[in-house]
Motif scaffolding. Structure first.
Motif, PDB file in Angstrom:
ATOM      1  N   GLY A   1       2.270  -1.037   5.007  1.00  0.00           N
ATOM      2  CA  GLY A   1       3.093   0.055   4.502  1.00  0.00           C
ATOM      3  C   GLY A   1       4.368   0.200   5.295  1.00  0.00           C
ATOM      4  O   GLY A   1       4.349   0.140   6.520  1.00  0.00           O
ATOM      5  N   ALA A   2       5.459   0.385   4.585  1.00  0.00           N
ATOM      6  CA  ALA A   2       6.760   0.513   5.227  1.00  0.00           C
ATOM      7  C   ALA A   2       7.530   1.635   4.544  1.00  0.00           C
ATOM      8  O   ALA A   2       7.921   1.497   3.393  1.00  0.00           O
ATOM      9  N   ASP A   3       7.702   2.739   5.261  1.00  0.00           N
ATOM     10  CA  ASP A   3       8.515   3.827   4.719  1.00  0.00           C
ATOM     11  C   ASP A   3       9.978   3.411   4.657  1.00  0.00           C
ATOM     12  O   ASP A   3      10.684   3.698   3.697  1.00  0.00           O
ATOM     13  N   ILE A   4      10.421   2.725   5.727  1.00  0.00           N
ATOM     14  CA  ILE A   4      11.811   2.283   5.832  1.00  0.00           C
ATOM     15  C   ILE A   4      11.805   0.781   6.090  1.00  0.00           C
ATOM     16  O   ILE A   4      11.135   0.304   7.000  1.00  0.00           O
TER      17      ILE A   4
ATOM     18  N   LYS B   1       6.536  10.109  12.206  1.00  0.00           N
ATOM     19  CA  LYS B   1       5.447   9.191  11.835  1.00  0.00           C
ATOM     20  C   LYS B   1       5.819   8.327  10.629  1.00  0.00           C
ATOM     21  O   LYS B   1       5.015   8.136   9.706  1.00  0.00           O
ATOM     22  N   LEU B   2       7.036   7.815  10.656  1.00  0.00           N
ATOM     23  CA  LEU B   2       7.501   6.910   9.613  1.00  0.00           C
ATOM     24  C   LEU B   2       7.367   5.477  10.104  1.00  0.00           C
ATOM     25  O   LEU B   2       7.682   5.180  11.247  1.00  0.00           O
ATOM     26  N   SER B   3       6.912   4.602   9.234  1.00  0.00           N
ATOM     27  CA  SER B   3       6.812   3.194   9.618  1.00  0.00           C
ATOM     28  C   SER B   3       8.095   2.469   9.235  1.00  0.00           C
ATOM     29  O   SER B   3       8.638   2.665   8.147  1.00  0.00           O
ATOM     30  N   VAL B   4       8.576   1.647  10.157  1.00  0.00           N
ATOM     31  CA  VAL B   4       9.813   0.893   9.967  1.00  0.00           C
ATOM     32  C   VAL B   4       9.480  -0.585  10.088  1.00  0.00           C
ATOM     33  O   VAL B   4       8.870  -1.009  11.072  1.00  0.00           O
ATOM     34  N   VAL B   5       9.857  -1.369   9.083  1.00  0.00           N
ATOM     35  CA  VAL B   5       9.626  -2.811   9.107  1.00  0.00           C
ATOM     36  C   VAL B   5      10.963  -3.516   8.994  1.00  0.00           C
ATOM     37  O   VAL B   5      11.799  -3.164   8.158  1.00  0.00           O
ATOM     38  N   SER B   6      11.161  -4.498   9.854  1.00  0.00           N
ATOM     39  CA  SER B   6      12.380  -5.291   9.852  1.00  0.00           C
ATOM     40  C   SER B   6      12.092  -6.656   9.223  1.00  0.00           C
ATOM     41  O   SER B   6      11.133  -7.328   9.597  1.00  0.00           O
ATOM     42  N   ILE B   7      12.909  -7.027   8.260  1.00  0.00           N
ATOM     43  CA  ILE B   7      12.733  -8.276   7.514  1.00  0.00           C
ATOM     44  C   ILE B   7      14.010  -9.093   7.647  1.00  0.00           C
ATOM     45  O   ILE B   7      15.075  -8.648   7.230  1.00  0.00           O
ATOM     46  N   TYR B   8      13.888 -10.281   8.232  1.00  0.00           N
ATOM     47  CA  TYR B   8      15.058 -11.133   8.407  1.00  0.00           C
ATOM     48  C   TYR B   8      14.611 -12.582   8.525  1.00  0.00           C
ATOM     49  O   TYR B   8      13.458 -12.875   8.875  1.00  0.00           O
ATOM     50  N   GLY B   9      15.526 -13.479   8.208  1.00  0.00           N
ATOM     51  CA  GLY B   9      15.240 -14.906   8.319  1.00  0.00           C
ATOM     52  C   GLY B   9      15.127 -15.319   9.772  1.00  0.00           C
ATOM     53  O   GLY B   9      15.599 -14.630  10.671  1.00  0.00           O
ATOM     54  N   GLY B  10      14.470 -16.462   9.991  1.00  0.00           N
ATOM     55  CA  GLY B  10      14.304 -16.959  11.347  1.00  0.00           C
ATOM     56  C   GLY B  10      13.065 -16.409  12.033  1.00  0.00           C
ATOM     57  O   GLY B  10      12.784 -16.745  13.174  1.00  0.00           O
ATOM     58  N   ALA B  11      12.326 -15.545  11.357  1.00  0.00           N
ATOM     59  CA  ALA B  11      11.074 -14.999  11.883  1.00  0.00           C
ATOM     60  C   ALA B  11       9.961 -15.394  10.910  1.00  0.00           C
ATOM     61  O   ALA B  11      10.217 -15.573   9.717  1.00  0.00           O
TER      62      ALA B  11
ATOM     63  N   LEU C   1      10.505  -2.260  -4.679  1.00  0.00           N
ATOM     64  CA  LEU C   1      11.552  -1.276  -4.398  1.00  0.00           C
ATOM     65  C   LEU C   1      11.642  -0.208  -5.486  1.00  0.00           C
ATOM     66  O   LEU C   1      12.605   0.546  -5.522  1.00  0.00           O
ATOM     67  N   ASN C   2      10.624  -0.123  -6.347  1.00  0.00           N
ATOM     68  CA  ASN C   2      10.688   0.797  -7.482  1.00  0.00           C
ATOM     69  C   ASN C   2      10.572   2.265  -7.091  1.00  0.00           C
ATOM     70  O   ASN C   2      10.803   3.137  -7.911  1.00  0.00           O
ATOM     71  N   HIS C   3      10.222   2.573  -5.836  1.00  0.00           N
ATOM     72  CA  HIS C   3      10.195   3.954  -5.365  1.00  0.00           C
ATOM     73  C   HIS C   3      11.235   4.200  -4.275  1.00  0.00           C
ATOM     74  O   HIS C   3      11.202   5.228  -3.605  1.00  0.00           O
ATOM     75  N   THR C   4      12.129   3.258  -4.085  1.00  0.00           N
ATOM     76  CA  THR C   4      13.139   3.368  -3.033  1.00  0.00           C
ATOM     77  C   THR C   4      14.250   4.292  -3.505  1.00  0.00           C
ATOM     78  O   THR C   4      14.945   3.998  -4.469  1.00  0.00           O
ATOM     79  N   THR C   5      14.379   5.430  -2.827  1.00  0.00           N
ATOM     80  CA  THR C   5      15.345   6.443  -3.262  1.00  0.00           C
ATOM     81  C   THR C   5      16.576   6.520  -2.370  1.00  0.00           C
ATOM     82  O   THR C   5      17.497   7.260  -2.667  1.00  0.00           O
ATOM     83  N   ARG C   6      16.574   5.763  -1.270  1.00  0.00           N
ATOM     84  CA  ARG C   6      17.726   5.762  -0.362  1.00  0.00           C
ATOM     85  C   ARG C   6      18.047   4.325   0.021  1.00  0.00           C
ATOM     86  O   ARG C   6      17.172   3.604   0.497  1.00  0.00           O
ATOM     87  N   ILE C   7      19.308   3.947  -0.162  1.00  0.00           N
ATOM     88  CA  ILE C   7      19.736   2.587   0.177  1.00  0.00           C
ATOM     89  C   ILE C   7      21.023   2.668   0.977  1.00  0.00           C
ATOM     90  O   ILE C   7      21.935   3.419   0.634  1.00  0.00           O
ATOM     91  N   VAL C   8      21.054   1.890   2.049  1.00  0.00           N
ATOM     92  CA  VAL C   8      22.254   1.790   2.876  1.00  0.00           C
ATOM     93  C   VAL C   8      22.680   0.328   2.899  1.00  0.00           C
ATOM     94  O   VAL C   8      21.872  -0.553   3.195  1.00  0.00           O
TER      95      VAL C   8
ATOM     96  N   ASP D   1       0.825  -1.210   0.000  1.00  0.00           N
ATOM     97  CA  ASP D   1       0.000   0.000   0.000  1.00  0.00           C
ATOM     98  C   ASP D   1       0.856   1.257   0.000  1.00  0.00           C
ATOM     99  O   ASP D   1       0.599   2.201  -0.718  1.00  0.00           O
ATOM    100  N   LYS D   2       1.847   1.288   0.837  1.00  0.00           N
ATOM    101  CA  LYS D   2       2.716   2.441   0.994  1.00  0.00           C
ATOM    102  C   LYS D   2       4.071   2.103   0.380  1.00  0.00           C
ATOM    103  O   LYS D   2       4.624   1.053   0.671  1.00  0.00           O
ATOM    104  N   GLN D   3       4.588   2.969  -0.429  1.00  0.00           N
ATOM    105  CA  GLN D   3       5.862   2.686  -1.095  1.00  0.00           C
ATOM    106  C   GLN D   3       7.032   2.818  -0.136  1.00  0.00           C
ATOM    107  O   GLN D   3       7.100   3.752   0.655  1.00  0.00           O
TER     108      GLN D   3
END
Length: 169
Positions: A55-58, A33-43, A77-84, A3-5
């Protein structure tokens, strides 16, 4: 469908670092008010899919699990403008080179990319050359040394007493 890019992506080599980075970002992202989602294996992946759909802003992710989500089309990731890329050398040592290539190829050409690495092996330099426009390198002093103004002290204590001993320091 997301829903949220996703605006920003932080790649970490391990789930522990991914969780730690996500928690630190959440501590200040709440004020914006930014949403942060963590994605990792084992969960459980179902929970991550649900979080992404909200929706995940970050997104803070490990390469392997992020690849799973890209293949399932539960993240775009087609609207992702910052990558670390955090600890890029470690991710390469762990065999994530192809994953990193695939992930970066699925992000916009117009983006800010930050690459953090304790060492700068040829593979890390190649990522910078292949996926960054006019990259520049910032280095810190190569020798590890303590600050001249700091006095270093230590005490030998049993493991069970270390917290109490630390408080006394």
């Amino acid at each position: 469908h997301v829903d949220k890019q996703t605006q920003a992506l932080i790649l970490c080599p391990t789930r522990e670092l991914s969780m730690q980075v996500a928690e630190e970002i959440r501590s200040f992202a709440k004020y914006k008010k930014l949403s942060v989602v963590s994605i990792y294996g084992g969960a459980p992946i179902d929970r991550q899919i649900k979080d992404l759909k909200r929706g995940a802003d970050i997104v803070v992710a490990t390469p392997g699990r992020l690849m799973d989500h890209i293949r399932r089309r539960t993240i775009r990731l087609n609207h992702t403008t910052r990558i670390v890329l955090d600890e890029a050398d470690e991710m390469l040592n762990m065999g994530f080179k192809e994953d990193i290539d695939y992930i970066l190829e699925n992000t916009p050409d117009e983006r800010n990319t930050w690459l953090f690495s304790a060492t700068m092996p040829r593979e890390v330099s190649n990522i910078a050359k292949n996926y960054m426009d006019n990259p520049f390198e910032i280095t810190t002093e190569s020798r590890l040394k303590g600050n001249e103004n700091i006095e270093h002290c230590y005490a030998m204590v049993k493991a069970r007493d270390r917290y109490a001993a630390l408080k006394r320091f």
